[in-house]
Design a protein around this motif. Structure first.
Motif, mmCIF file in Angstrom:
data_model
loop_
_atom_site.group_PDB
_atom_site.id
_atom_site.type_symbol
_atom_site.label_atom_id
_atom_site.label_comp_id
_atom_site.label_asym_id
_atom_site.label_seq_id
_atom_site.Cartn_x
_atom_site.Cartn_y
_atom_site.Cartn_z
ATOM 1 N N GLY A 248 0.785 -1.213 0.000
ATOM 2 C CA GLY A 248 0.000 0.000 0.000
ATOM 3 C C GLY A 248 0.823 1.272 0.000
ATOM 4 N N GLU A 249 2.139 1.151 -0.116
ATOM 5 C CA GLU A 249 3.035 2.306 -0.021
ATOM 6 C C GLU A 249 2.862 3.273 -1.188
ATOM 7 O OE1 GLU A 249 4.330 4.392 1.788
ATOM 8 O OE2 GLU A 249 6.059 3.303 2.601
ATOM 9 N N THR A 250 3.037 4.558 -0.896
ATOM 10 C CA THR A 250 3.008 5.617 -1.897
ATOM 11 C C THR A 250 4.392 6.242 -2.010
ATOM 12 O OG1 THR A 250 2.420 7.321 -0.284
ATOM 13 C CG2 THR A 250 0.607 6.124 -1.339
ATOM 14 N N SER A 251 4.569 7.073 -3.018
ATOM 15 C CA SER A 251 5.862 7.734 -3.190
ATOM 16 C C SER A 251 6.170 8.663 -2.022
ATOM 17 C CB SER A 251 5.890 8.514 -4.515
ATOM 18 O OG SER A 251 4.849 9.474 -4.566
ATOM 19 N N GLU A 252 5.147 9.310 -1.491
ATOM 20 C CA GLU A 252 5.357 10.178 -0.327
ATOM 21 C C GLU A 252 5.753 9.368 0.890
ATOM 22 O OE1 GLU A 252 3.013 13.582 2.370
ATOM 23 O OE2 GLU A 252 1.940 12.430 0.822
ATOM 24 N N GLY A 253 5.079 8.231 1.085
ATOM 25 C CA GLY A 253 5.402 7.388 2.226
ATOM 26 C C GLY A 253 6.811 6.844 2.152
ATOM 27 N N LEU A 254 7.211 6.414 0.967
ATOM 28 C CA LEU A 254 8.576 5.897 0.796
ATOM 29 C C LEU A 254 9.604 6.984 1.065
ATOM 30 C CD1 LEU A 254 10.563 3.690 -0.023
ATOM 31 C CD2 LEU A 254 10.190 4.346 -2.418
ATOM 32 N N LEU A 255 9.341 8.178 0.539
ATOM 33 C CA LEU A 255 10.266 9.295 0.737
ATOM 34 C C LEU A 255 10.482 9.575 2.217
ATOM 35 C CD1 LEU A 255 11.914 11.711 -0.342
ATOM 36 C CD2 LEU A 255 9.765 13.000 -0.465
ATOM 37 N N LYS A 256 9.434 9.503 3.003
ATOM 38 C CA LYS A 256 9.522 9.839 4.425
ATOM 39 C C LYS A 256 10.250 8.787 5.254
ATOM 40 C CE LYS A 256 5.381 12.756 4.664
ATOM 41 N NZ LYS A 256 4.024 12.916 5.259
ATOM 42 N N ASN B 67 8.086 13.640 -6.087
ATOM 43 C CA ASN B 67 8.519 12.719 -5.032
ATOM 44 C C ASN B 67 9.648 11.824 -5.533
ATOM 45 O OD1 ASN B 67 6.735 13.670 -3.094
ATOM 46 N ND2 ASN B 67 5.141 12.184 -3.584
ATOM 47 N N HIS B 68 9.585 11.403 -6.785
ATOM 48 C CA HIS B 68 10.674 10.601 -7.348
ATOM 49 C C HIS B 68 11.975 11.406 -7.382
ATOM 50 C CE1 HIS B 68 7.892 7.437 -8.721
ATOM 51 N NE2 HIS B 68 8.976 6.715 -8.927
ATOM 52 N N ARG B 69 11.881 12.660 -7.747
ATOM 53 C CA ARG B 69 13.092 13.508 -7.761
ATOM 54 C C ARG B 69 13.704 13.561 -6.364
ATOM 55 N NH1 ARG B 69 9.453 16.833 -10.670
ATOM 56 N NH2 ARG B 69 9.865 16.869 -12.923
ATOM 57 N N GLN B 70 12.855 13.749 -5.354
ATOM 58 C CA GLN B 70 13.354 13.844 -3.985
ATOM 59 C C GLN B 70 13.912 12.508 -3.498
ATOM 60 O OE1 GLN B 70 11.053 16.315 -1.116
ATOM 61 N NE2 GLN B 70 9.522 16.454 -2.736
ATOM 62 N N ILE B 71 13.269 11.404 -3.893
ATOM 63 C CA ILE B 71 13.758 10.083 -3.516
ATOM 64 C C ILE B 71 15.150 9.856 -4.088
ATOM 65 C CG2 ILE B 71 13.446 7.603 -3.919
ATOM 66 C CD1 ILE B 71 10.395 8.124 -3.714
ATOM 67 N N ILE B 72 15.331 10.175 -5.372
ATOM 68 C CA ILE B 72 16.632 9.989 -6.020
ATOM 69 C C ILE B 72 17.687 10.871 -5.368
ATOM 70 C CG2 ILE B 72 17.908 10.276 -8.178
ATOM 71 C CD1 ILE B 72 15.269 9.632 -9.647
ATOM 72 N N SER B 73 17.339 12.132 -5.115
ATOM 73 C CA SER B 73 18.294 13.061 -4.495
ATOM 74 C C SER B 73 18.717 12.572 -3.118
ATOM 75 C CB SER B 73 17.672 14.462 -4.388
ATOM 76 O OG SER B 73 17.402 15.001 -5.657
ATOM 77 N N TYR B 74 17.764 12.082 -2.344
ATOM 78 C CA TYR B 74 18.077 11.602 -1.001
ATOM 79 C C TYR B 74 18.992 10.385 -1.063
ATOM 80 C CZ TYR B 74 17.446 10.197 3.864
ATOM 81 O OH TYR B 74 17.674 9.865 5.173
ATOM 82 N N LEU B 75 18.669 9.447 -1.937
ATOM 83 C CA LEU B 75 19.487 8.239 -2.042
ATOM 84 C C LEU B 75 20.889 8.571 -2.534
ATOM 85 C CD1 LEU B 75 16.891 5.710 -3.525
ATOM 86 C CD2 LEU B 75 17.684 5.891 -1.165
ATOM 87 N N HIS B 76 20.990 9.523 -3.455
ATOM 88 C CA HIS B 76 22.303 9.970 -3.926
ATOM 89 C C HIS B 76 23.133 10.521 -2.766
ATOM 90 C CE1 HIS B 76 23.154 9.426 -8.059
ATOM 91 N NE2 HIS B 76 22.162 10.144 -8.543
ATOM 92 N N GLN C 138 2.103 4.872 -19.106
ATOM 93 C CA GLN C 138 3.186 4.924 -20.079
ATOM 94 C C GLN C 138 3.792 6.321 -20.162
ATOM 95 O OE1 GLN C 138 0.790 3.026 -23.333
ATOM 96 N NE2 GLN C 138 2.653 1.856 -23.677
ATOM 97 N N GLN C 139 2.937 7.336 -20.196
ATOM 98 C CA GLN C 139 3.429 8.712 -20.255
ATOM 99 C C GLN C 139 4.184 9.089 -18.990
ATOM 100 O OE1 GLN C 139 -0.118 11.008 -21.006
ATOM 101 N NE2 GLN C 139 -0.322 10.292 -23.123
ATOM 102 N N LEU C 140 3.677 8.620 -17.852
ATOM 103 C CA LEU C 140 4.353 8.883 -16.582
ATOM 104 C C LEU C 140 5.720 8.213 -16.565
ATOM 105 C CD1 LEU C 140 4.067 10.180 -13.797
ATOM 106 C CD2 LEU C 140 2.957 8.084 -13.000
ATOM 107 N N ASN C 141 5.799 7.016 -17.103
ATOM 108 C CA ASN C 141 7.078 6.312 -17.160
ATOM 109 C C ASN C 141 8.088 7.055 -18.038
ATOM 110 O OD1 ASN C 141 6.463 4.169 -15.446
ATOM 111 N ND2 ASN C 141 5.625 2.905 -17.089
ATOM 112 N N GLN C 142 7.622 7.631 -19.119
ATOM 113 C CA GLN C 142 8.518 8.402 -19.973
ATOM 114 C C GLN C 142 9.120 9.578 -19.216
ATOM 115 O OE1 GLN C 142 6.129 9.443 -23.389
ATOM 116 N NE2 GLN C 142 6.163 7.379 -24.233
ATOM 117 N N GLN C 143 8.304 10.208 -18.389
ATOM 118 C CA GLN C 143 8.800 11.316 -17.584
ATOM 119 C C GLN C 143 9.747 10.830 -16.495
ATOM 120 O OE1 GLN C 143 4.594 12.699 -17.024
ATOM 121 N NE2 GLN C 143 5.475 14.718 -17.373
ATOM 122 N N LEU C 144 9.462 9.649 -15.932
ATOM 123 C CA LEU C 144 10.370 9.076 -14.940
ATOM 124 C C LEU C 144 11.729 8.779 -15.565
ATOM 125 C CD1 LEU C 144 8.100 6.553 -12.971
ATOM 126 C CD2 LEU C 144 9.019 8.732 -12.166
#
Length: 296
Positions: free
Chosen positions: A118-126, A160-169, A207-213
């Motif tokens: 049930g996890e979301t991108s916001e939940g994972l980021l936190k 949220n993906h941008r922040q997740i990547i930045s944090y992991l970096h 599909q469009q969201l994946n292209q942006q990811l």
């Protein structure tokens, strides 16, 4: 006018090779499944009745609440931090990652499963700080389908993906980070209890969201693992043989995913990546089979 080999980037050749290998793996899986389904068995009451899709049994922790899950993942990450294993790989995401059968994960790596159903991108980021003190060699991130189910906008998911990547970096500068595409759903053939919420999400939007990811991953210098075309049929829906309910994955689906992880995590297939050391011990920290009944 023909294009010379000099103008074709070297990464393009390796991309073609890896995608070809993955497609071959899928073809073999489908062939094997069809071969098994065509096997003639003596007629019984079970074989005459409507065929049932094999689903994994729920694991012993499927009734835990979110905070209880977080506490478990924190303790498991602490063990990996106090006794750093060689070639640590981390799965971070929702139930698709959570219920990845440990016996199907690529060998010669120590796997730490940091996913929650049930996890979301916001939940994972936190909660990325749960495994701050670990020393992963590779981190695989897949998140986003539950955001879409809950009506979160594409802009929020991407940010949220941008922040997740930045944090992991920042916290794991030596780790190789893989952002994995969001998988399609089964469309009209879905049987998941939240079917109507799934059908409200067009697979073309995914599909469009994946292209942006992919664009974000490229800009931020991380790997992008495009799983979508490996799981989608001609209509763009999740292939029935790869899912149990149109949302969660079947053992065949996990075999395809396993193949992708094996191929794309092999440094010799991508010469522009830094070579890793010799393969050491095998281990995993994860949960056995099952799926949650609400969100991913």
């Amino acid at each position: 006018m023909s294009i010379s080999a000099k103008t074709f980037p070297i990464w393009g050749f390796f991309s073609l090779v890896t995608n070809g290998l993955l497609m071959l793996a899928i073809a073999l899986l489908i062939w094997q499944q069809q071969k098994l389904s065509n096997t003639v068995f003596p007629p019984t009451a079970e074989t005459v009745s409507e065929p049932q899709v094999a689903q994994p049994e729920l694991g012993p922790r499927h009734q835990l609440n979110y905070q209880q899950w977080v506490d478990i993942l924190k303790s498991e990450a602490k063990v990996a931090a106090l006794n750093p294993p060689q070639h640590l790989s981390i799965l971070a995401g929702d139930s698709l990652s959570l219920w990845f059968p440990s016996e199907l994960l690529p060998e010669n790596k120590y796997w730490l499963n940091q996913a929650i159903s049930g996890e979301t991108s916001e939940g994972l980021l936190k909660r990325l700080d749960l495994f701050d003190r670990t020393q992963p060699q590779v981190i695989f991130v897949m998140i986003g389908i539950n955001d879409l189910i809950r009506g979160v906008s594409d802009e929020v998911i991407l940010d949220n993906h941008r922040q997740i990547i930045s944090y992991l970096h920042k916290m794991h500068p030596r780790a190789e980070i893989f952002v994995q595409s969001i998988l399609p759903h089964g469309g009209q053939e879905s049987t998941w209890e939240g079917r109507e919420r799934l059908l409200a999400i067009a697979n073309s939007r995914i599909q469009q969201l994946n292209q942006q990811l992919q664009t974000i991953a490229t800009k931020q210098g991380v790997q992008y693992l495009d799983l979508y075309p490996l799981f989608a049929n001609q209509e763009g829906n999740l292939r029935p043989e790869f899912t149990t309910d149109g949302l969660h994955l079947s053992p065949e689906g996990y075999m395809v995913w396993r193949t992708a992880l094996q191929i794309y995590s092999q440094p010799e297939l991508e010469p522009h990546r830094e070579k890793v050391g010799s393969v050491g011990g095998v281990g995993s920290v994860g949960r056995q089979g099952g799926q949650m009944t609400n969100d991913q």
